[in-house]
Design a protein around this motif. Structure first.
Motif, PDB file in Angstrom:
ATOM      1  N   VAL A   1       0.555  -1.032  -0.131  1.00 23.75           N
ATOM      2  CA  VAL A   1       0.206   0.164   0.226  1.00 23.75           C
ATOM      3  C   VAL A   1       0.901   1.942   0.328  1.00 23.75           C
ATOM      4  CG1 VAL A   1      -1.747   1.479   1.395  1.00 23.75           C
ATOM      5  CG2 VAL A   1      -1.405  -1.356   1.649  1.00 23.75           C
ATOM      6  N   ILE A   2       1.629   1.057   0.888  1.00 21.65           N
ATOM      7  CA  ILE A   2       2.631   2.513   1.057  1.00 21.65           C
ATOM      8  C   ILE A   2       3.355   2.099  -0.169  1.00 21.65           C
ATOM      9  CG2 ILE A   2       4.532   3.803   2.178  1.00 21.65           C
ATOM     10  CD1 ILE A   2       3.941   2.236   4.627  1.00 21.65           C
ATOM     11  N   GLN A   3       3.748   1.502  -1.260  1.00 20.07           N
ATOM     12  CA  GLN A   3       4.443   1.685  -2.335  1.00 20.07           C
ATOM     13  C   GLN A   3       3.265   2.328  -3.584  1.00 20.07           C
ATOM     14  OE1 GLN A   3       5.898  -2.400  -2.518  1.00 20.07           O
ATOM     15  NE2 GLN A   3       8.464  -1.127  -2.308  1.00 20.07           N
ATOM     16  N   ALA A   4       2.291   1.582  -3.264  1.00 17.75           N
ATOM     17  CA  ALA A   4       1.477   2.280  -4.288  1.00 17.75           C
ATOM     18  C   ALA A   4       1.388   3.122  -4.284  1.00 17.75           C
ATOM     19  CB  ALA A   4       0.350   1.539  -4.040  1.00 17.75           C
ATOM     20  N   LEU A   5       1.289   3.873  -3.272  1.00 16.80           N
ATOM     21  CA  LEU A   5       0.785   5.734  -2.589  1.00 16.80           C
ATOM     22  C   LEU A   5       1.894   6.237  -2.873  1.00 16.80           C
ATOM     23  CD1 LEU A   5      -0.983   5.362   0.530  1.00 16.80           C
ATOM     24  CD2 LEU A   5      -1.467   6.281  -2.075  1.00 16.80           C
ATOM     25  N   GLY A   6       3.550   5.930  -3.384  1.00 12.78           N
ATOM     26  CA  GLY A   6       4.622   6.199  -4.225  1.00 12.78           C
ATOM     27  C   GLY A   6       5.788   6.545  -3.140  1.00 12.78           C
TER      28      GLY A   6
ATOM     29  N   THR B   1       9.349  15.580 -18.208  1.00 13.79           N
ATOM     30  CA  THR B   1      10.600  15.034 -18.336  1.00 13.79           C
ATOM     31  C   THR B   1      11.185  14.476 -16.828  1.00 13.79           C
ATOM     32  OG1 THR B   1      11.711  17.200 -17.393  1.00 13.79           O
ATOM     33  CG2 THR B   1      11.678  16.061 -19.824  1.00 13.79           C
ATOM     34  N   LYS B   2      12.053  13.648 -16.628  1.00 17.60           N
ATOM     35  CA  LYS B   2      11.923  13.235 -15.235  1.00 17.60           C
ATOM     36  C   LYS B   2      12.575  14.451 -14.267  1.00 17.60           C
ATOM     37  CE  LYS B   2      15.951  10.614 -14.575  1.00 17.60           C
ATOM     38  NZ  LYS B   2      16.334   9.919 -13.613  1.00 17.60           N
ATOM     39  N   ARG B   3      12.903  16.039 -14.579  1.00 16.49           N
ATOM     40  CA  ARG B   3      13.627  16.482 -14.024  1.00 16.49           C
ATOM     41  C   ARG B   3      12.206  17.911 -13.627  1.00 16.49           C
ATOM     42  NH1 ARG B   3      14.939  21.995 -14.311  1.00 16.49           N
ATOM     43  NH2 ARG B   3      16.194  23.783 -13.407  1.00 16.49           N
TER      44      ARG B   3
ATOM     45  N   ILE C   1      12.139   9.702  -5.204  1.00 18.45           N
ATOM     46  CA  ILE C   1      11.181  10.112  -6.076  1.00 18.45           C
ATOM     47  C   ILE C   1      11.483  10.008  -7.721  1.00 18.45           C
ATOM     48  CG2 ILE C   1      10.618  12.620  -7.505  1.00 18.45           C
ATOM     49  CD1 ILE C   1      11.058  14.471  -5.039  1.00 18.45           C
ATOM     50  N   THR C   2      13.139   9.203  -8.094  1.00 22.05           N
ATOM     51  CA  THR C   2      13.236   9.412  -9.215  1.00 22.05           C
ATOM     52  C   THR C   2      12.327   7.767  -9.656  1.00 22.05           C
ATOM     53  OG1 THR C   2      15.153  10.052  -9.033  1.00 22.05           O
ATOM     54  CG2 THR C   2      15.478   8.451 -10.838  1.00 22.05           C
ATOM     55  N   LYS C   3      12.746   6.842  -8.726  1.00 23.78           N
ATOM     56  CA  LYS C   3      11.907   5.084  -8.318  1.00 23.78           C
ATOM     57  C   LYS C   3      10.402   5.522  -8.642  1.00 23.78           C
ATOM     58  CE  LYS C   3      14.962   2.987  -5.151  1.00 23.78           C
ATOM     59  NZ  LYS C   3      14.591   2.599  -3.972  1.00 23.78           N
ATOM     60  N   SER C   4       9.711   6.616  -8.153  1.00 25.40           N
ATOM     61  CA  SER C   4       8.536   6.903  -8.356  1.00 25.40           C
ATOM     62  C   SER C   4       7.939   7.289  -9.777  1.00 25.40           C
ATOM     63  CB  SER C   4       7.611   8.036  -6.962  1.00 25.40           C
ATOM     64  OG  SER C   4       7.808   9.052  -7.772  1.00 25.40           O
ATOM     65  N   PHE C   5       9.123   8.100 -10.043  1.00 29.55           N
ATOM     66  CA  PHE C   5       8.406   8.749 -11.810  1.00 29.55           C
ATOM     67  C   PHE C   5       9.243   7.117 -12.762  1.00 29.55           C
ATOM     68  CE2 PHE C   5      11.171   9.085 -15.690  1.00 29.55           C
ATOM     69  CZ  PHE C   5      10.220  10.546 -16.301  1.00 29.55           C
TER      70      PHE C   5
END
Length: 169
Positions: free
Chosen positions: A54-59, A156-158, A104-108
């Motif tokens: 659940v935590i991962q699904a929420l980013g 973009t990722k940036r 943040i990059t992982k969630s991207f």
């Protein structure tokens, strides 16, 4: 110093204290929806194994140690299940933490399925469907448009990093 209180125990209490976050009604609703996905019997409790998912699904990307620490805080009876308020407590911990560039990059990457280095309409539509969000094509286009100052139809990722750090989501 109060009797029985030591600097070490005081430090430990601060680390395990629940952050004082005032959630909006919309945030509570989103957490309730995520919680209900795993509360199949509508019993008002979910298994602790589901917490990480659940935590991962929420980013968020919690470590195993972090999950253990959080669960020790909300599953004091060691039942292996937590209620919605325990879940809200867990998310309060996560929401109080500033996101690292790595997280943040992982969630991207969760959104950027096309492997083009940008999030495009199809990526966001797929992610919304996987998360059970009923967004119209127009809403998805508006989301991309809001995060895309160059108006190229892609994020973009940036741009994503800046948006997430500024809390523009």
């Amino acid at each position: 110093m109060a009797s029985g209180s030591t600097p070490a125990s005081s430090e430990s209490q601060r680390k395990n204290a629940v952050p004082q976050i005032k959630l909006t009604e919309e945030q509570r609703q989103q957490l309730m929806e995520a919680f209900n996905v795993f509360d199949k019997e509508a019993a008002g409790k979910i298994d602790v194994w589901a917490i990480k998912v659940v935590i991962q699904a929420l980013g968020y990307e919690p470590s195993k140690e972090e999950i253990k620490r959080i669960l020790a805080t909300v599953d004091k009876d060691d039942t292996g299940r937590i209620d919605f308020e325990g879940f809200v407590t867990i998310m309060a911990f996560k929401m109080a933490e500033p996101d690292s560039d790595e997280e943040i990059t992982k969630s991207f990457r969760l959104f950027e399925d096309s492997r083009t280095g940008v999030i495009v309409f199809d990526d966001l539509k797929r992610a919304a469907e996987e998360l059970g969000e009923n967004l119209t094509d127009e809403e998805i286009k508006e989301m991309i448009h809001g995060a895309d100052p160059n108006k190229l139809g892609a994020v973009t990722k940036r741009q994503y990093l800046l948006m997430m750090k500024n809390g523009d989501v």
